[in-house]
Motif scaffolding. Structure first.
Motif: not given
Length: 81
Positions: A64-65, A67-69, A71-74
């Protein structure tokens, strides 16, 4: 009121072996041995449960971390701060 997931609301008599000096000092101080032992066991059980959860979910959290790095925060565009 906060729910304690470890508490059943029931009591069970158990035998413990404790250092006599510790017991004497606790009694002299008016400390309830049952309450202190229960609180210490609850804290230890919660810490171990939390440690195991983090270990079991480490890969998911890392994914998840990552992916967030990338793509940014949903829904970040909707944030007001």
């Amino acid at each position: 009121m906060k729910h304690d997931a470890l508490s059943s609301g029931k009591r069970k008599a158990v035998n413990l072996s404790l250092d006599t000096g510790v017991v004497a000092a606790a009694r002299e101080a008016g400390i309830n041995l049952s309450q202190i032992c229960e609180a210490a066991l609850r804290d230890a059980a919660k810490a171990e449960r939390d440690r195991k959860w983090a270990e079991d979910n480490r890969e998911r959290i890392e994914a998840w971390n990552d992916w967030t790095e990338k793509n940014g925060l949903p829904l970040a565009k909707y944030r007001l701060f």
